[in-house]
Design an enzyme around this catalytic site. Sequence first.
Site, mmCIF file in Angstrom:
data_model
loop_
_atom_site.group_PDB
_atom_site.id
_atom_site.type_symbol
_atom_site.label_atom_id
_atom_site.label_comp_id
_atom_site.label_asym_id
_atom_site.label_seq_id
_atom_site.Cartn_x
_atom_site.Cartn_y
_atom_site.Cartn_z
ATOM 1 C CB CYS A 142 4.189 33.612 39.512
ATOM 2 S SG CYS A 142 5.662 32.724 38.934
ATOM 3 C CG HIS A 234 2.074 29.120 39.650
ATOM 4 N ND1 HIS A 234 1.359 30.137 39.053
ATOM 5 C CD2 HIS A 234 3.354 29.247 39.211
ATOM 6 C CE1 HIS A 234 2.156 30.846 38.272
ATOM 7 N NE2 HIS A 234 3.369 30.327 38.351
ATOM 8 C CD GLU A 236 -2.233 29.591 40.227
ATOM 9 O OE1 GLU A 236 -1.607 29.910 39.202
ATOM 10 O OE2 GLU A 236 -1.760 29.745 41.372
#
Length: 333
Positions: A142, A234, A236
């Site tokens: 990011c 993202h 994760e």
Amino acid sequence: MTILIDRDHGMSSPALVPAEGDLARDHAGAELTIGLINNMPDPALKATERQFMKLLQAAAGPRRIRFHCFSLPSVKRSPEAKWHVESEYSDLADLKRQRFDGLIVTGAEPVAPELDQEPYWRDLTDLVDWARTNTRSTIWSCLAAHAAVLHLDGIARRRLPAKCHGIFDCEAVTGDPLTHALPAPLKVSHSRLNEIVESDLEQAGYQVLTRSALAGVDVFVRQYASRFVFFQGHPEYDALSLQREYLRDVGRYLVRERDNYPHLPVSYFDAATEEKLVRFEKQARHQRHPALSNELPALNLRADIAAGSAAAALFRNWLQYLGADADASVLAR
């Protein structure tokens, strides 16, 4: 913080990842050392640790991973978060005294108008320069991805007309090993106000691996002595990460810390929840008051978001890449 991750080491986490048996197994090999440079805002600090640990555990198969946590010292922290970092994380100076196979570098909450004016800019760009020649591969996530390409090639991110926020279907656009056997479509969480445009990346020599018709570039790479992998999204994020961000932004609107009411995350809440939230938005615009947050409806997510299975497969491929040289070193002994 140094943690040994293997398939027999249980870690509780809310991360949305598949069961261990759902992932293809690698042959046991050399141990890998991975560093997480966790620069996420204070409310997400501990969740980010858990998310990446859970992803690495799901992706590692029988391979063992030594996982070290760091944070840039120039990232501003509350007293509580600063205590957590100082007591649980390794000192960033230790990073250059050890050998790391791979790094994962997260973004940070922006506090300046431009990236190169951020208080952590010098620390972050020093890390970029060091990682180019001292890791096999580094993941930039990011804001960290945006900062890295600005530093490396002068590619400036562009402000979006509205926040890119939700679960987006991405597709692999190359046969790169990092995209091997990824689920289709690849569902990835995005949460950002800016983007790097694909044409700017291609002109500078980057290779786009995955993209979304709605969210644009997702994963892209560039080869130095280290292979740099960049995430605009993202992968994760756990199942509730976007919900927490949305509720945070609603709260900021109600206390007048932001002017605009946040848009609903794309393809995230189920239809009934979206209807309730649209009604709540109308009420909030009419009766803007912090106490109104107590009247938020119960929230239910769509059943098909499953972002973690895509992330686990992506990280499995990354660990296989990192492990190739490590395995060769073991066999050569």
